[in-house]
Motif scaffolding. Structure first.
Motif, PDB file in Angstrom:
ATOM      1  N   GLN A  82      48.296   7.819  46.720  1.00 22.79           N
ATOM      2  CA  GLN A  82      48.253   8.858  45.695  1.00 22.79           C
ATOM      3  C   GLN A  82      49.652   9.214  45.225  1.00 22.79           C
ATOM      4  O   GLN A  82      50.646   8.602  45.621  1.00 22.79           O
ATOM      5  N   GLU A 214      48.708  17.548  38.753  1.00 27.92           N
ATOM      6  CA  GLU A 214      48.080  16.224  38.724  1.00 27.92           C
ATOM      7  C   GLU A 214      47.298  15.977  40.009  1.00 27.92           C
ATOM      8  O   GLU A 214      46.295  15.269  40.003  1.00 27.92           O
ATOM      9  N   ASN A 215      47.772  16.603  41.098  1.00 28.62           N
ATOM     10  CA  ASN A 215      47.320  16.192  42.423  1.00 28.62           C
ATOM     11  C   ASN A 215      47.398  17.411  43.360  1.00 28.62           C
ATOM     12  O   ASN A 215      48.326  18.212  43.264  1.00 28.62           O
ATOM     13  N   HIS A 250      48.758  15.531  32.445  1.00 31.11           N
ATOM     14  CA  HIS A 250      47.706  15.681  33.461  1.00 31.11           C
ATOM     15  C   HIS A 250      46.982  17.026  33.377  1.00 31.11           C
ATOM     16  O   HIS A 250      45.980  17.122  32.706  1.00 31.11           O
ATOM     17  N   VAL A 252      45.071  18.328  35.651  1.00 31.59           N
ATOM     18  CA  VAL A 252      43.720  18.024  36.150  1.00 31.59           C
ATOM     19  C   VAL A 252      43.145  19.202  36.937  1.00 31.59           C
ATOM     20  O   VAL A 252      41.949  19.466  36.884  1.00 31.59           O
ATOM     21  N   HIS A 271      46.295  14.049  28.369  1.00 33.34           N
ATOM     22  CA  HIS A 271      45.251  13.617  29.295  1.00 33.34           C
ATOM     23  C   HIS A 271      45.390  12.101  29.481  1.00 33.34           C
ATOM     24  O   HIS A 271      45.359  11.349  28.509  1.00 33.34           O
ATOM     25  N   SER A 275      45.534   6.724  34.381  1.00 30.58           N
ATOM     26  CA  SER A 275      46.448   7.099  35.461  1.00 30.58           C
ATOM     27  C   SER A 275      45.690   7.887  36.529  1.00 30.58           C
ATOM     28  O   SER A 275      45.863   7.659  37.737  1.00 30.58           O
ATOM     29  N   ASN A 276      44.853   8.819  36.082  1.00 26.35           N
ATOM     30  CA  ASN A 276      44.084   9.628  37.040  1.00 26.35           C
ATOM     31  C   ASN A 276      43.178   8.751  37.895  1.00 26.35           C
ATOM     32  O   ASN A 276      43.014   8.991  39.100  1.00 26.35           O
ATOM     33  N   SER A 281      43.594  10.839  41.209  1.00 25.90           N
ATOM     34  CA  SER A 281      43.963  12.245  40.958  1.00 25.90           C
ATOM     35  C   SER A 281      42.745  13.111  40.636  1.00 25.90           C
ATOM     36  O   SER A 281      42.866  14.331  40.591  1.00 25.90           O
ATOM     37  N   ARG A 283      38.832  13.596  38.255  1.00 23.89           N
ATOM     38  CA  ARG A 283      38.444  13.612  36.841  1.00 23.89           C
ATOM     39  C   ARG A 283      38.991  14.862  36.171  1.00 23.89           C
ATOM     40  O   ARG A 283      38.818  15.974  36.673  1.00 23.89           O
ATOM     41  N   MET A 284      39.642  14.668  35.057  1.00 23.81           N
ATOM     42  CA  MET A 284      40.108  15.806  34.256  1.00 23.81           C
ATOM     43  C   MET A 284      38.890  16.565  33.723  1.00 23.81           C
ATOM     44  O   MET A 284      38.027  15.963  33.084  1.00 23.81           O
TER      45      MET A 284
END
Ligand code: GUN
Ligand code: ZN
Length: 411
Positions: A82, A214-215, A250, A252, A271, A275-276, A281, A283-284
């Motif tokens: 990650q 993002e994470n 991101h 997210v 968005h 990358s996600n 990371s 789902r947005m």
């Protein structure tokens, strides 16, 4: 061919079925259109009465990518877990190599060739942590390509660190309209450095770019490093970094309060669905951005994103959100062309109309093969195009025209 922006600005014409994304997300189709340009700008968009020949291409505006890292293009698609371990183990060592400016020049050239081949004709890019490589990027890329070196002053290998104030002074000395203020993300910049970035943004009107939420591990780290902030968004807010000239990648994992602040300040969210997916990371929650009224665009985030193709990003966007949110291909195209184009044009009046096929706009055209038997409804036609392979990882448009000059043509 040299793509330095001085050798472009061509004259020409192309005809086919033109897909015209609208700023509100609607999609129009001109079944048979003839596009004419002179000196790098569209001079006429003509609807022809006759049906087009069956082998006529589909014509789209050039893509605009507002979040992409050129120093990561050569390691895109290579992962080690990650976000945080990937940055430490793969990305920071890769970016450290660009202290060598000859290497940086070679990579910028390869990057420009690859991204334009994929159909992207303008954008906002993250550079290396070395502001010395920013003039290299500016020399090698045409108008419409803006870059900010990744500002890093803490919590990374020493060779990558420099006080934000020093990087900002180096950018000032370039006297360029194509530079951006790019604090990498909150963990990499001390509080005084973030404030210096905010002050510079207010004083110059330059674009600002960074990463946000993002994470989960990243968010916990930010909470530890900035105990006085209400949340991650507040770290940037307190430093004066939110606003209509800021793009944050991101977003997210955001609380309602944070979404409301982004909406109130007209901060743009990039968005990055591919990358996600790649970094796990999550789902947005795009439906929450819609509901809160947060402006957003689609972007590749190469090298976490594995492909420079905005068509691939659109295809993954539709797939990732299917069953969760009523996403449409027409909206995806608008958020990869006209919407980021209008955002970028606020920094250069010569870019007015960017991301559209309209008289006066930069003559950027992406031509693709129309799928056999594709329907005439524009939404279904675009869906068929993405499903037919143009949305795959490495599929390339048939022909790309940048500032009126053909820069890539399939054999
Ligand atoms: N957060 C801080 N730096 C980066 C980066 O280079 N890529 C991504 N995806 N997230 C980041
Ligand atoms: Zn990024």
């Amino acid at each position: 061919m040299q793509l330095d922006g001085r050798t472009l600005l061509g004259d020409g014409q192309i005809s086919g079925a033109a897909l015209l994304p609208q700023p509100g997300g609607a999609l129009h189709l001109l079944p048979h259109a003839e596009l004419t340009w002179q000196h790098g700008r569209f001079t006429e968009i003509r609807a022809l009465p006759s049906p087009p020949p069956t082998d006529a291409p589909l014509l789209l505006p050039g893509f605009v990518d507002l979040h992409c890292h050129w120093p990561q293009a050569h390691v895109r698609g290579q992962f080690a877990g990650q976000l945080l371990p990937w940055l430490r183990d793969a990305i920071w060592p890769a970016e450290a190599a660009f202290a060598d400016l000859a290497l940086a020049r070679q990579h910028v050239r390869q990057f420009l060739a690859a991204i334009t081949r994929a159909g992207t004709c303008a954008g906002l890019f993250f550079g290396s942590p070395f502001a010395e490589s920013t003039p290299v990027f500016l020399e090698e890329t045409p108008r419409g390509f803006l870059e900010g070196p990744a500002i890093m002053s803490q919590n990374a290998p020493k060779a990558l660190l420099r006080p934000a104030q020093e990087t900002l002074a180096m950018l000032h000395a370039l006297h360029s309209r194509r530079v951006a203020i790019a604090p990498r993300f909150a963990p990499n910049v001390d509080l005084a450095g973030l404030r210096a970035c905010g002050d510079a943004a207010r004083a110059t009107g330059w674009p600002v770019q960074s990463h946000l939420a993002e994470n989960r591990e990243e968010i916990a780290w930010v909470r530890q490093l900035f105990p006085d902030a209400r949340d991650y968004t507040d770290v940037y807010d307190a430093a004066g970094l939110l606003g209509p000239r800021t793009v944050l990648a991101h977003g997210v994992h955001l609380a309602d309060r944070e979404l409301a602040r982004l909406a109130a300040t007209r901060t743009l969210v990039a968005h990055c669905p591919t990358s996600n997916e790649a970094l796990g990371s999550g789902r947005m929650p795009i439906e929450r951005l819609w509901a809160a009224g947060v402006p957003w665009v689609l972007a590749t985030d190469v090298g976490a994103g594995p492909s420079l193709s905005q068509l691939h990003v659109m295809q993954r966007f539709l797939s990732v959100h299917a069953g969760h949110a009523p996403v449409r291909a027409g909206e995806a195209l608008a958020r990869a062309t006209v919407i980021p184009g209008a955002w970028l044009a606020q920094f250069d009046p010569q870019l007015a109309g960017l991301g559209t096929l309209a008289v006066g706009a930069p003559a950027h055209v992406v031509a693709v093969t129309r799928p056999v038997g594709a329907p005439d409804d524009p939404e279904l036609l675009l869906q068929a195009l993405l499903a037919a392979g143009h949305g795959s990882l490495e599929a390339l448009p048939t022909r790309v025209t940048l500032w009126g000059t053909v820069v890539s043509q399939a054999q």
